[in-house]
Design a protein around this motif. Structure first.
Motif, PDB file in Angstrom:
ATOM      1  N   ALA A  95       0.840  -1.206   0.000  1.00 24.95           N
ATOM      2  CA  ALA A  95       0.000   0.000   0.000  1.00 24.95           C
ATOM      3  C   ALA A  95       0.872   1.253   0.000  1.00 24.95           C
ATOM      4  O   ALA A  95       0.579   2.231  -0.703  1.00 24.95           O
ATOM      5  N   GLY A  96       1.942   1.230   0.778  1.00 26.32           N
ATOM      6  CA  GLY A  96       2.851   2.373   0.833  1.00 26.32           C
ATOM      7  C   GLY A  96       3.485   2.636  -0.519  1.00 26.32           C
ATOM      8  O   GLY A  96       3.541   3.785  -0.989  1.00 26.32           O
ATOM      9  N   PHE A  97       3.933   1.574  -1.163  1.00 25.98           N
ATOM     10  CA  PHE A  97       4.524   1.729  -2.487  1.00 25.98           C
ATOM     11  C   PHE A  97       3.491   2.231  -3.494  1.00 25.98           C
ATOM     12  O   PHE A  97       3.773   3.119  -4.299  1.00 25.98           O
ATOM     13  N   GLU A  98       2.294   1.657  -3.445  1.00 30.18           N
ATOM     14  CA  GLU A  98       1.237   2.079  -4.380  1.00 30.18           C
ATOM     15  C   GLU A  98       0.985   3.580  -4.273  1.00 30.18           C
ATOM     16  O   GLU A  98       0.871   4.278  -5.299  1.00 30.18           O
ATOM     17  N   ASN A  99       0.919   4.090  -3.043  1.00 29.07           N
ATOM     18  CA  ASN A  99       0.665   5.530  -2.849  1.00 29.07           C
ATOM     19  C   ASN A  99       1.787   6.371  -3.417  1.00 29.07           C
ATOM     20  O   ASN A  99       1.540   7.369  -4.101  1.00 29.07           O
ATOM     21  N   GLN A 100       3.024   5.958  -3.130  1.00 24.93           N
ATOM     22  CA  GLN A 100       4.176   6.724  -3.633  1.00 24.93           C
ATOM     23  C   GLN A 100       4.218   6.713  -5.155  1.00 24.93           C
ATOM     24  O   GLN A 100       4.491   7.722  -5.791  1.00 24.93           O
ATOM     25  N   PHE A 101       3.997   5.535  -5.725  1.00 24.77           N
ATOM     26  CA  PHE A 101       4.119   5.389  -7.179  1.00 24.77           C
ATOM     27  C   PHE A 101       3.020   6.187  -7.884  1.00 24.77           C
ATOM     28  O   PHE A 101       3.270   6.841  -8.899  1.00 24.77           O
ATOM     29  N   ALA A 102       1.800   6.144  -7.325  1.00 25.66           N
ATOM     30  CA  ALA A 102       0.686   6.902  -7.913  1.00 25.66           C
ATOM     31  C   ALA A 102       0.978   8.399  -7.852  1.00 25.66           C
ATOM     32  O   ALA A 102       0.855   9.106  -8.856  1.00 25.66           O
ATOM     33  N   THR A 131      -4.084   4.289 -12.805  1.00 22.03           N
ATOM     34  CA  THR A 131      -5.253   4.876 -13.458  1.00 22.03           C
ATOM     35  C   THR A 131      -5.793   6.006 -12.600  1.00 22.03           C
ATOM     36  O   THR A 131      -5.551   6.029 -11.390  1.00 22.03           O
ATOM     37  N   SER A 132      -6.489   6.929 -13.231  1.00 21.01           N
ATOM     38  CA  SER A 132      -7.179   7.943 -12.453  1.00 21.01           C
ATOM     39  C   SER A 132      -8.681   7.750 -12.553  1.00 21.01           C
ATOM     40  O   SER A 132      -9.457   8.569 -12.065  1.00 21.01           O
ATOM     41  N   ASP A 133      -9.093   6.653 -13.182  1.00 20.25           N
ATOM     42  CA  ASP A 133     -10.509   6.310 -13.314  1.00 20.25           C
ATOM     43  C   ASP A 133     -10.925   5.475 -12.097  1.00 20.25           C
ATOM     44  O   ASP A 133     -10.476   4.331 -11.937  1.00 20.25           O
ATOM     45  N   ARG A 134     -11.761   6.065 -11.272  1.00 20.13           N
ATOM     46  CA  ARG A 134     -12.086   5.427 -10.003  1.00 20.13           C
ATOM     47  C   ARG A 134     -12.812   4.088 -10.165  1.00 20.13           C
ATOM     48  O   ARG A 134     -12.512   3.113  -9.462  1.00 20.13           O
ATOM     49  N   ALA A 135     -13.758   4.043 -11.093  1.00 20.16           N
ATOM     50  CA  ALA A 135     -14.527   2.811 -11.288  1.00 20.16           C
ATOM     51  C   ALA A 135     -13.604   1.688 -11.777  1.00 20.16           C
ATOM     52  O   ALA A 135     -13.690   0.549 -11.324  1.00 20.16           O
ATOM     53  N   LEU A 136     -12.698   2.058 -12.694  1.00 25.60           N
ATOM     54  CA  LEU A 136     -11.766   1.055 -13.223  1.00 25.60           C
ATOM     55  C   LEU A 136     -10.841   0.554 -12.107  1.00 25.60           C
ATOM     56  O   LEU A 136     -10.579  -0.652 -11.992  1.00 25.60           O
ATOM     57  N   ALA A 137     -10.377   1.476 -11.271  1.00 19.08           N
ATOM     58  CA  ALA A 137      -9.485   1.106 -10.166  1.00 19.08           C
ATOM     59  C   ALA A 137     -10.196   0.144  -9.216  1.00 19.08           C
ATOM     60  O   ALA A 137      -9.634  -0.868  -8.790  1.00 19.08           O
ATOM     61  N   GLU A 138     -11.440   0.439  -8.906  1.00 19.16           N
ATOM     62  CA  GLU A 138     -12.199  -0.415  -7.991  1.00 19.16           C
ATOM     63  C   GLU A 138     -12.363  -1.818  -8.565  1.00 19.16           C
ATOM     64  O   GLU A 138     -12.204  -2.815  -7.872  1.00 19.16           O
ATOM     65  N   LYS A 139     -12.656  -1.860  -9.853  1.00 22.27           N
ATOM     66  CA  LYS A 139     -12.843  -3.147 -10.519  1.00 22.27           C
ATOM     67  C   LYS A 139     -11.538  -3.943 -10.500  1.00 22.27           C
ATOM     68  O   LYS A 139     -11.526  -5.151 -10.236  1.00 22.27           O
ATOM     69  N   MET A 140     -10.427  -3.248 -10.748  1.00 20.13           N
ATOM     70  CA  MET A 140      -9.138  -3.938 -10.770  1.00 20.13           C
ATOM     71  C   MET A 140      -8.760  -4.454  -9.382  1.00 20.13           C
ATOM     72  O   MET A 140      -8.233  -5.549  -9.244  1.00 20.13           O
ATOM     73  N   ARG A 141      -9.036  -3.652  -8.346  1.00 15.13           N
ATOM     74  CA  ARG A 141      -8.740  -4.107  -6.977  1.00 15.13           C
ATOM     75  C   ARG A 141      -9.522  -5.369  -6.640  1.00 15.13           C
ATOM     76  O   ARG A 141      -9.034  -6.269  -5.962  1.00 15.13           O
TER      77      ARG A 141
END
Ligand SMILES: *Cc1c(COP(=O)(O)O)cnc(C)c1O
Length: 366
Positions: free
Chosen positions: A39-46, A199-209
């Motif tokens: 999660a920490g890496f994901e935040n930094q990378f985003a 991605t900056s598309d929230r719906a797509l991000a949710e689906k991918m998670r």
């Protein structure tokens, strides 16, 4: 002198004191899968990319596959990409039962030729995957204009282009989503397999998670049938440490490239990498072209210099894709690059004397 193609050990030696405690922390926490380090890496990378969401996954191949799946690509669809790339780009398409449709690359930048894209679009086209090959961002303004006009989502294959920019915008910030690989030899490499989707598309991000973790949003509640694309905690920790060093390593690669450029100018029939205007190339690979590629490669090998081929056989001529019906001659630029390309040693820790040695040997060959 021996010059390796990449030297992962040299980088580890410079990072040992930071990396080992980070790995130890994951082991002691027993958060081996996802967890805080990921999660920490994901935040930094985003945030480094100005993206709203980063989804850490098991590899770059997973990232491409997951993103296309979440975009709704299925068995009746076509997805456009280039034949001059690593096979994973096309595998992500075929794995969903969709058909890879190729368009040729530009003869100078080696990336998708926007002039050929429009002709390849059909009513079945469900996505477009431009590949930022070798570390240089594609002609994204032109490609996005065409894609937007046809309302087709773009998935950037940014597996070779960490921190590359075009007109000030980073690779991975142009399309609906972007796939990154952290294969150990990439500009940002894990200590095993890892990848991510931005991605900056929230719906797509949710689906991918959700798809990443067996289709569950909440434990025991599987809303859809998904898969396991989760990133390991240890990889998240390694990547978190390494990310801080990436800008410095990128600058080192660019310095090495300038020296290669300078020492190899007007040598034999060599074609050196072409920089498109307004891009910063991050040189995942420093690729030269020569008609005498095979002899040059053998000569360098005898002199202790390791080189690579990226990629000698374009995807449309691979046995795996014989069923698509393409022929020799279908994509002349990709085919010509395949017979001439040679990747020279390139990694941040490469030394100036090693580059001079490589270039002297290349001059000697010619
Ligand atoms: C490395 C790479 C991939 C695949 O990444 P993995 O992490 O090895 O699965 C996909 N596309 C390109 C262009 C790559 O270079």
């Amino acid at each position: 002198m021996n010059v390796p193609f990449v030297d992962l050990r040299a980088q580890y030696d410079s990072l040992k004191d930071e990396i080992l405690p980070a790995i130890q922390k994951v082991i002691e926490s027993t958060q081996f899968i996802l967890g805080e380090s990921v999660a920490g890496f994901e935040n930094q990378f985003a945030s480094m990319h100005g993206a709203a969401h980063c989804i850490g996954v098991g590899s770059g191949t997973d990232a491409l596959h997951l993103a296309l799946w979440a975009m709704g690509v299925g068995s009746e669809d076509e997805v456009i990409t280039v034949p001059h790339t690593f096979i994973a780009t096309a595998e992500a398409i075929s794995l969903l039962g969709a058909r890879p449709v190729f368009v040729d690359v530009d003869p100078d930048t080696y990336t998708m030729n926007p002039e050929l894209l429009e002709r390849a679009i059909t009513p079945k086209t469900k996505a477009i995957i431009p590949v930022h090959l070798y570390g240089q961002v594609c002609a994204m303004e032109e490609l996005m204009e065409i894609a937007n006009r046809h309302k087709i989502p773009v998935l950037e294959d940014a597996c070779q282009s960490h921190l590359a920019t075009r007109n000030g915008r980073p690779a991975g910030s142009f399309g609906m989503a972007a796939a990154f690989s952290f294969y150990p030899g990439k500009n940002l490499g894990a200590y095993g397999e890892a990848g991510a989707v931005l991605t900056s598309d929230r719906a797509l991000a949710e689906k991918m998670r959700m798809l990443r973790d067996h289709g569950q949003k909440e434990r025991y509640h599987h809303q859809v049938s998904g898969h396991n694309y989760r990133m390991d905690g240890i990889q998240g920790a390694v990547l978190g440490v390494k990310l801080k060093h990436l800008p410095g390593w990128t600058a080192a690669r660019q310095r090495h490239a300038r020296l290669y450029d300078q020492l190899l100018r007007n040598v034999g029939d060599l074609k050196l990498p072409t920089l498109s205007p307004d891009t910063s190339h991050v040189y995942h690979l420093y690729v030269i072209l020569s008609k005498q590629r095979d002899d040059l490669r053998k000569f360098l090998e005898r002199e202790g210099i390791a080189t690579g081929l990226h990629y000698p056989i374009p995807l449309h001529l691979q046995e795996a894709y014989a069923g698509l019906g393409y022929q020799k001659g279908s994509f002349p630029n990709s085919e010509s690059i395949g017979t001439k390309c040679l990747s020279l040693p390139m990694f941040a820790e490469l030394r100036e004397d090693q580059i001079r040695f490589v270039c002297n040997k290349i001059r000697e060959f010619f």
